[in-house]
Design a protein around this motif. Structure first.
Motif, PDB file in Angstrom:
ATOM      1  N   UNK A   1      61.247  23.557  69.682  1.00  0.00           N
ATOM      2  CA  UNK A   1      61.130  23.863  71.121  1.00  0.00           C
ATOM      3  C   UNK A   1      59.994  24.864  71.331  1.00  0.00           C
ATOM      4  N   UNK A   2      58.985  24.415  72.081  1.00  0.00           N
ATOM      5  CA  UNK A   2      57.765  25.229  72.228  1.00  0.00           C
ATOM      6  C   UNK A   2      56.734  24.758  71.210  1.00  0.00           C
ATOM      7  N   UNK A   3      56.599  23.426  71.122  1.00  0.00           N
ATOM      8  CA  UNK A   3      55.875  22.808  69.998  1.00  0.00           C
ATOM      9  C   UNK A   3      54.369  23.027  70.027  1.00  0.00           C
ATOM     10  N   UNK A   4      53.810  23.449  71.165  1.00  0.00           N
ATOM     11  CA  UNK A   4      52.359  23.687  71.186  1.00  0.00           C
ATOM     12  C   UNK A   4      52.002  25.087  70.698  1.00  0.00           C
ATOM     13  N   UNK A   5      52.998  25.898  70.371  1.00  0.00           N
ATOM     14  CA  UNK A   5      52.711  27.242  69.835  1.00  0.00           C
ATOM     15  C   UNK A   5      52.006  27.106  68.487  1.00  0.00           C
ATOM     16  N   UNK A   6      51.128  28.094  68.216  1.00  0.00           N
ATOM     17  CA  UNK A   6      50.394  28.075  66.948  1.00  0.00           C
ATOM     18  C   UNK A   6      51.332  28.003  65.755  1.00  0.00           C
ATOM     19  N   UNK A   7      52.382  28.821  65.788  1.00  0.00           N
ATOM     20  CA  UNK A   7      53.332  28.834  64.674  1.00  0.00           C
ATOM     21  C   UNK A   7      54.145  27.545  64.622  1.00  0.00           C
TER      22      UNK A   7
ATOM     23  N   UNK B   1      61.456  16.198  66.589  1.00  0.00           N
ATOM     24  CA  UNK B   1      61.356  16.017  68.040  1.00  0.00           C
ATOM     25  C   UNK B   1      60.659  17.263  68.571  1.00  0.00           C
ATOM     26  N   UNK B   2      59.510  17.056  69.200  1.00  0.00           N
ATOM     27  CA  UNK B   2      58.681  18.165  69.656  1.00  0.00           C
ATOM     28  C   UNK B   2      58.886  18.376  71.148  1.00  0.00           C
ATOM     29  N   UNK B   3      59.334  19.561  71.536  1.00  0.00           N
ATOM     30  CA  UNK B   3      59.540  19.868  72.958  1.00  0.00           C
ATOM     31  C   UNK B   3      58.457  20.809  73.448  1.00  0.00           C
TER      32      UNK B   3
ATOM     33  N   UNK C   1      69.492  17.614  63.255  1.00  0.00           N
ATOM     34  CA  UNK C   1      70.121  18.497  62.272  1.00  0.00           C
ATOM     35  C   UNK C   1      69.917  19.961  62.623  1.00  0.00           C
ATOM     36  N   UNK C   2      68.756  20.271  63.209  1.00  0.00           N
ATOM     37  CA  UNK C   2      68.460  21.671  63.493  1.00  0.00           C
ATOM     38  C   UNK C   2      67.607  21.841  64.727  1.00  0.00           C
ATOM     39  N   UNK C   3      67.540  23.084  65.174  1.00  0.00           N
ATOM     40  CA  UNK C   3      66.719  23.462  66.329  1.00  0.00           C
ATOM     41  C   UNK C   3      65.985  24.743  65.970  1.00  0.00           C
ATOM     42  N   UNK C   4      64.705  24.776  66.271  1.00  0.00           N
ATOM     43  CA  UNK C   4      63.986  26.047  66.137  1.00  0.00           C
ATOM     44  C   UNK C   4      63.331  26.359  67.472  1.00  0.00           C
ATOM     45  N   UNK C   5      63.605  27.553  67.983  1.00  0.00           N
ATOM     46  CA  UNK C   5      63.114  27.956  69.306  1.00  0.00           C
ATOM     47  C   UNK C   5      61.899  28.862  69.145  1.00  0.00           C
TER      48      UNK C   5
END
Ligand SMILES: NC(=O)c1ccc[n+]([C@@H]2O[C@H](COP(=O)([O-])OP(=O)(O)OC[C@H]3O[C@@H](n4cnc5c(N)ncnc54)[C@H](OP(=O)(O)O)[C@@H]3O)[C@@H](O)[C@H]2O)c1
Length: 252
Positions: free
Chosen positions: A12-18, A34-36, A87-91
């Motif tokens: 979530x926030x897939x355009x961030x550099x990290x 899945x890129x949000x 399976x997972x979410x990274x914010x």
């Protein structure tokens, strides 16, 4: 509710550099991603690049952190694209206005609160319910060492991250018995668009790729707290140990 998709993650926030670098690490390791992101064109470019380079599933799905009512629908769209619950979410979504500007203009402060904290809680609670139902999953929340102690130079941004850190602690306690891990990420300085133009000390600054590898390792090993560069843990221990009467005179 659909069954879990094996080895899959929502960024979530897939355009961030990290986040871009981290999505590439997950794709390289065989995860469907899945890129949000709110910038659909750029998000599709990133997904396409991952499909070309790694050959797996990479889906671009619209995500607006401050549109809280859209978050359940976003998770459902992710599950459809991944062929089952992620399976997972990274914010990663976050924003940092200049402190003095945010002191003068509450809309800047409000945006940081909405994106960095409220959006995180809204999306993560919805994902946590899905994880609890199937007794599995991992969650990574990209907070900040700036949340460990309020400083005059960035306390509004820092307070959104401090709230996120406390939220992650409580959620970790709640989900432990369900077999769901919650990893708090405190990146330290990372060379991304957010820090562009700042004079960061090179020795204390990680690349997005270093951050991505550390975040991947941390979440798949189900760590509680991850610092990208190990010494940031000790830098923050020292900063937090300074007594308040002395700290307020230091002008940090
Ligand atoms: N860089 C550092 O030194 C550092 C240190 C500690 C913590 N962090 C945290 O790390 C995370 C990633 O940041 P970064 O360094 O990679 O910076 P970045 O490249 O500026 O990434 C910020 C991301 O947040 C997204 N975003 C902002 N508002 C949004 C909204 N309303 N809805 C959806 N997405 C939104 C941005 O999307 P757009 O591309 O559309 O603007 C962008 O993808 C952030 O949470 C940041 O606070 C960074």
């Amino acid at each position: 509710m659909s069954a879990a998709a094996p080895r899959s993650v929502i960024i979530a926030g897939a355009t961030s550099g990290m986040a871009r670098a981290c999505a590439a690490v997950f794709a390289r390791e065989g995860y469907a991603v899945a890129l949000g992101a709110r910038n659909d064109e750029e998000n599709e470019r990133i997904a396409n690049d991952l499909r070309v380079r790694y050959g797996g599933t990479a889906a671009a799905i619209h995500f607006e952190a401050a549109d809280f009512d859209s978050h359940e629908g976003f998770l459902t769209a992710c599950a459809e694209a991944l062929g089952g619950e992620a399976g997972g979410l990274i914010y990663f979504a976050g924003t940092m206005a200049e402190q003095r500007a945010a002191e003068q203009d509450f809309t800047l402060a409000r945006t940081m609160i909405d994106v960095n904290y409220t959006g995180c809680v809204s999306l993560t609670e919805a994902f946590a319910r899905r994880c609890e139902a199937r007794q599995a999953g991992f969650i990574g929340l990209v907070s900040s060492a700036a949340g460990d102690r309020g400083k005059q130079s960035n306390y509004i941004y820092g307070s959104t991250k401090g709230a996120m850190t406390v939220y992650a602690q409580g959620l970790r306690n709640r989900l432990f018995k369900s077999g769901v891990s919650v990893t708090t990420v405190k990146p330290g300085f990372v060379d991304t668009a957010m820090t562009f133009g700042m004079k960061l000390p090179p020795a204390l600054t990680a690349s997005p790729e270093q951050a991505a590898e550390a975040i991947f390792r941390g979440v798949v090993r189900r760590r509680d707290v991850v610092y990208v560069l190990w010494f940031w843990r000790y830098i923050m221990l020292i900063i937090c140990a300074i007594p308040e009467w002395q700290f307020k005179k230091m002008g940090m």
